[in-house]
Scaffold this active site. Structure first.
Site, mmCIF file in Angstrom:
data_model
loop_
_atom_site.group_PDB
_atom_site.id
_atom_site.type_symbol
_atom_site.label_atom_id
_atom_site.label_comp_id
_atom_site.label_asym_id
_atom_site.label_seq_id
_atom_site.Cartn_x
_atom_site.Cartn_y
_atom_site.Cartn_z
ATOM 1 C CG ASP A 118 -1.576 1.341 1.305
ATOM 2 O OD1 ASP A 118 -2.353 1.567 0.378
ATOM 3 O OD2 ASP A 118 -1.431 1.927 2.298
ATOM 4 N NE ARG A 150 -5.057 4.460 -4.907
ATOM 5 C CZ ARG A 150 -5.787 4.510 -3.742
ATOM 6 N NH1 ARG A 150 -4.950 3.843 -2.722
ATOM 7 N NH2 ARG A 150 -6.918 5.152 -3.555
ATOM 8 C CB SER A 188 -5.341 1.628 0.275
ATOM 9 O OG SER A 188 -4.926 2.824 0.787
ATOM 10 C CE LYS A 221 -3.596 2.303 4.846
ATOM 11 N NZ LYS A 221 -3.603 3.443 4.071
#
Ligand code: URA
Length: 439
Positions: free
Chosen positions: A161, A168, A183, A187
């Site tokens: 990520d 991104r 994303s 996490k």
């Protein structure tokens, strides 16, 4: 299998297999796939989306790119909150100590500001000495010691990520539901939590400006959370106007101090209490969300949450002297006030413009490696729905960049919509979702 073929398949709207997703993500993390091919792949996902199986697998490939935090030795529930990002969104800094003060474990991996949105870590690091760079072992030790930790993502946790988010951000592929889902949820799953409360921001200052897209994101995030064993609920909250009265870093910490000392009312407190109440409910510390809200109100009023915040800051190396005596903190060299030109009512303060103004003042980043000026920021003396009187201050800007003063002043002046009539009431908390929305 080649990256070219996989990009072509996604470009043409095909469903990718698990191994194709693994090939792309793991290949990029290990530098076998170059940035230009990953950029094309991300754009193909942006346009053609992913079905649930694909995006859930993408989330798990992200998750498995690093290690996970194991908090299974802590016997009570571990609950986190995550916001999709906004302007003046300082909720985590108030909510983490508040919920921890209620006896819930709060392992919180937060992000940095990028673009017009601020980041919890940058705000916390405006407290001199505050450390956010933790190894998994240090994070786990602090969780055992005080039940809460506010830290940043490291290379150990979800490196996929970290690397893909940076790409991104510069390829206009942030506002994509599958990519946001992978994303955020990778996490959160890596934190070893039992429950998650999501704050999905919607409006001019959010990544998603349309309620319909925010709702789709809520369903998707909840479905991925539940599928992976984390009880997940979501609130859609308004981000058309900045949240609270400050935007910046140290200036937002000052507002958090006021809120933790029970001196703040309005949307910031309401949103914080609602999310905190939901966390207590997921942790089985309250019989309902409302009962959780009531418990949290008491913890704010009786100083317990404030005391917990001081504990967190000291354990994380921050100088609590500045929290107890904020007047000692360095001041910005320049400041400028804006006064209302007429009597009227504030119909809106464009959160996107305020966020961009804060970046110009030095409070945010235009590029990942930009330095943040902790004292730069904006104080809003009034927000949406407030009456204005000619000659009364509406905002004050603080900066060390003299050259930014006039441009920011004009930008903010234009961002504030003052009219003669009183605006209709608006909702700060727009809608609540839990797994029943999947039925
Ligand atoms: N926050 C994240 O952590 N990831 C996204 O993609 C968007 C917001």
């Amino acid at each position: 299998m080649t990256a070219y073929e996989i990009i072509t398949r996604k470009r043409d709207g095909k469903q990718l297999s698990d191994s194709e997703i693994e090939f792309m993500i793991n290949g990029f993390v290990t530098n076998r796939i170059p940035k230009y091919q990953m950029s094309a792949f991300l754009m193909a996902i942006f346009f053609n989306g992913m079905n649930f199986h694909e995006l859930n697998h993408l989330t798990n490939v992200f998750l498995n790119s690093g290690k996970r935090i194991d908090l299974s030795h802590l016997k009570n529930k571990k609950i986190d909150k995550h916001s999709t990002g906004g302007v003046g969104d300082k909720v985590s800094i108030i909510l983490a100590p508040l919920v921890a003060a209620a006896g819930v474990y709060v392992p919180m991996i937060s992000g940095r500001g990028l673009g017009h949105t601020g980041g919890t870590l940058d705000k916390l690091q405006s407290i001199p000495g505050f450390k956010t760079n933790y190894s998994i072992k240090e994070f786990t030790d602090q969780m055992s010691k005080i039940g809460v930790c506010l830290a940043g993502q490291t290379d150990e946790l979800v490196p996929a990520d970290k690397k893909i988010y940076a790409l991104r951000d510069v390829t206009a592929t942030v506002p994509s539901i599958p990519l946001i889902t992978a994303s955020i949820m990778s996490k959160k799953l890596a934190e070893g939590i039992d429950g998650l409360v999501l704050d999905i921001k919607v409006g001019k200052g959010a990544f998603l400006t349309e309620i319909s897209a925010a709702k789709r994101l809520a369903y998707t995030l909840i479905e991925v959370g539940e599928k992976n064993g984390v009880e997940t609920v979501a609130y859609l909250t308004d981000m058309s106007n900045p949240l609270g009265n400050t935007v910046g870093n140290w200036i937002e910490i000052l507002e958090c101090i006021d809120c933790l000392q029970g001196k703040v009312s309005g949307p910031l407190k309401d949103v914080t209490l609602q999310l905190a109440g939901a966390m207590l409910f997921l942790a089985q510390k309250a019989e309902s969300i409302q009962a959780g809200v009531e418990q949290c109100k008491i913890l704010l009023e009786n100083g317990t949450a404030w005391q917990k915040f001081l504990d967190i800051v000291s354990v994380q190396g921050g100088d609590i002297g500045y929290l107890e005596h904020p007047e000692k903190y360095p001041k910005a060299k320049f400041q400028k006030d804006y006064y209302a030109q007429n009597d009227g009512w504030i119909h809106g303060i464009n959160a996107l413009d305020v966020g961009l103004a804060a970046v110009e003042l030095g409070a945010g980043r235009q590029k990942v490696n930009d330095r943040i000026d902790p004292v730069a920021g904006i104080s809003l003396h009034a927000n949406r729905g407030a009456p204005t009187k000619k000659g009364e201050p509406i905002f004050t800007i603080f900066t060390n960049r003299k050259h930014s003063l006039d441009g920011v002043y004009t930008r903010l002046q234009n961002a504030i919509d003052i009219k003669d009539d009183q605006p209709a009431a608006s909702k700060d908390i727009i809608q609540y979702f839990d797994k029943s929305c999947l039925a």
